[in-house]
Design an enzyme around this catalytic site. Structure first.
Site, PDB file in Angstrom:
ATOM      1  N   LYS A  26       0.805  -1.266   0.089  1.00  0.00           N
ATOM      2  CA  LYS A  26       0.207  -0.127  -0.028  1.00  0.00           C
ATOM      3  C   LYS A  26       0.880   1.130  -0.036  1.00  0.00           C
ATOM      4  O   LYS A  26       1.383   1.727   1.140  1.00  0.00           O
ATOM      5  CB  LYS A  26      -0.750  -0.056   1.543  1.00  0.00           C
ATOM      6  CG  LYS A  26      -2.411   0.611   1.008  1.00  0.00           C
ATOM      7  CD  LYS A  26      -3.228   0.260   1.884  1.00  0.00           C
ATOM      8  CE  LYS A  26      -4.469   1.016   1.652  1.00  0.00           C
ATOM      9  NZ  LYS A  26      -5.392   0.676   0.520  1.00  0.00           N
ATOM     10  N   GLU A  78      -7.180  -6.240  -9.927  1.00  0.00           N
ATOM     11  CA  GLU A  78      -8.049  -5.580  -9.399  1.00  0.00           C
ATOM     12  C   GLU A  78      -8.174  -4.158  -9.859  1.00  0.00           C
ATOM     13  O   GLU A  78      -8.105  -3.841 -10.942  1.00  0.00           O
ATOM     14  CB  GLU A  78      -7.521  -5.427  -7.698  1.00  0.00           C
ATOM     15  CG  GLU A  78      -6.105  -4.568  -7.724  1.00  0.00           C
ATOM     16  CD  GLU A  78      -5.789  -4.548  -6.321  1.00  0.00           C
ATOM     17  OE1 GLU A  78      -6.611  -4.150  -5.433  1.00  0.00           O
ATOM     18  OE2 GLU A  78      -4.348  -4.274  -6.160  1.00  0.00           O
TER      19      GLU A  78
HETATM   20  C1  LIG Z   1      -6.292  -0.109   0.179  1.00  0.00           C
HETATM   21  C2  LIG Z   1      -6.408  -1.095  -0.960  1.00  0.00           C
HETATM   22  C3  LIG Z   1      -7.459  -1.953  -1.164  1.00  0.00           C
HETATM   23  C4  LIG Z   1      -8.427  -2.373  -0.114  1.00  0.00           C
HETATM   24  O1  LIG Z   1      -8.018  -2.947   0.938  1.00  0.00           O
HETATM   25  P1  LIG Z   1      -8.666  -2.846   2.399  1.00  0.00           P
HETATM   26  O2  LIG Z   1      -7.610  -3.268   3.266  1.00  0.00           O
HETATM   27  O3  LIG Z   1      -9.807  -3.743   2.253  1.00  0.00           O
HETATM   28  O4  LIG Z   1      -9.097  -1.522   2.544  1.00  0.00           O
HETATM   29  C5  LIG Z   1      -7.591  -2.694  -2.418  1.00  0.00           C
HETATM   30  N1  LIG Z   1      -6.445  -2.456  -3.381  1.00  0.00           N
HETATM   31  C6  LIG Z   1      -5.801  -1.447  -3.299  1.00  0.00           C
HETATM   32  C7  LIG Z   1      -4.916  -1.033  -4.456  1.00  0.00           C
HETATM   33  C8  LIG Z   1      -5.817  -0.691  -2.261  1.00  0.00           C
HETATM   34  O5  LIG Z   1      -4.676   0.265  -2.038  1.00  0.00           O
END
Ligand SMILES: *Cc1c(COP(=O)(O)O)cnc(C)c1O
Length: 341
Positions: free
Chosen positions: A184, A220
């Site tokens: 992240k 995703e």
């Molecule tokens: C934060 C994020 C998510 C979702 O993650 P959660 O932990 O469920 O909030 C999905 N994909 C990406 C690229 C992200 O940065």
């Protein structure tokens, strides 16, 4: 606890400055003890590592008021663990997991007046993050870092119910094999800005990214993982080393198996197979689940049988169960809910 006088149902998803934030600095190889501060601004040297080479990682989670009136945080230990993985990949120091959870709790507690009341649909979004602060001009990791946590109240993601969205298969790639798609980091978002602005201009709510190497498998969107429901009621979710391990997705997989008795498949999902599914949704902290009604692949439409009016029935059951757990209406698995006392 006297709450702030905010129009909770109409605050939307934008930054609202709250009273206190947590800050800790890393210098000479160690984190200081950390403290809460009133100062919402960060002053940095012009050559700070984060400004030159984007050395920064972040997390996102929510605090809620439950039906019984308790302030709770959903699974902050998993955010702590994920930030460790993110930091390591960018050669940043690790902020200890117990300290991460403590910093989040302190921040929520200090801003409890901003945790929206039960029933408003609003929540306190919590943003922990860390960045390189000292001057770096030759390419190398910074030596000094700052870890911060702030909270900002956010409105109900879906005003007037969750309407299915239309998304497109993107011509851009989000993450390379063996790259940074699984962490992240702001860098994954910087490169997605052009793709999302382009999608929005074309009238789509989101991008579906396929795997960069073969462009055949579902990865995703820019900020949410995919969930699919098969015609015979199985939950299918893409598995890949280059998608972000969503805590919402992992929680929904558990809910599907343990609360709803569903079969779950976490596996490679060829895009070719998507037209066979009955329901599709996106999952992440912000919306929990956003239903997808239609996917457009270069003019070719995939319309899910669940339609464009409401969430598919299985997606809805998953959504209701997880939000029920978060809001204290349904008993949570052990360790999922951190009560702020
Ligand atoms: C934060 C994020 C998510 C979702 O993650 P959660 O932990 O469920 O909030 C999905 N994909 C990406 C690229 C992200 O940065």
């Amino acid at each position: 606890m006297e709450k702030k006088n905010l129009d909770w149902s109409n605050i939307g998803f934008s930054y609202v400055q709250t009273d206190k934030r947590y800050v800790s600095n890393f210098k000479n190889g160690a984190w200081d003890e950390g403290t809460l501060t009133d100062d919402a601004n960060v002053v940095l040297n012009e050559c700070a590592g984060v400004l030159q080479y984007a050395q920064t990682v972040f997390e996102g989670m929510k605090a809620y008021t439950t039906e019984k009136g308790q302030t709770v945080i959903f699974r902050p230990d998993l955010n702590a663990e994920r930030m460790v993985q993110s930091a390591k990949r960018l050669e940043m120091p690790v902020f200890p997991e117990e300290r991460f959870v403590d910093a989040v709790v302190q921040t929520v507690k200090a801003n409890e007046a901003y945790v929206p009341p039960y029933g408003t649909g609003a929540t306190l979004y919590i943003r922990p993050y860390m960045f390189g602060t000292n001057p770096v001009i030759g390419v190398k990791p910074a030596d000094e870092y700052q870890f911060r946590v702030f909270g900002t109240p956010v409105g109900p993601y879906f005003k007037g119910g969750a309407k299915p969205i239309t998304i497109k298969v993107s011509d851009f790639d989000r993450a390379a094999p063996h790259g940074t798609g699984h962490i992240k980091a702001g860098l994954n978002y910087a490169m997605s800005m052009h793709a999302i602005v382009t999608a929005h201009e074309e009238g789509f709510a989101e991008n579906m990214y396929l795997d960069a190497a073969t462009r055949t498998n579902v990865e995703e969107t820019g900020g949410a993982n995919f969930l699919f429901v098969t015609k015979d009621g199985k939950l299918v979710t893409p598995k890949s080393n280059s998608i972000l391990p969503s805590i919402t997705r992992r929680s929904l997989v558990y809910v599907a198996k343990e609360y709803l008795g569903m079969d779950v498949e976490e596996r490679v999902v060829p895009f070719e197979e998507v037209k066979e599914f009955a329901e599709c949704g996106l999952c992440g902290t912000a919306a929990v689940v956003s239903p997808v009604g239609k996917i457009v692949d270069h003019g070719k439409e995939i319309c899910f049988p669940s339609g464009m009016d409401e969430m598919g029935p299985v997606t809805k059951k998953l959504y209701d169960t997880l939000t029920g757990i978060q809001m204290g209406r349904i008993e949570a698995p052990k360790g999922w809910i951190k009560v702020v006392e």
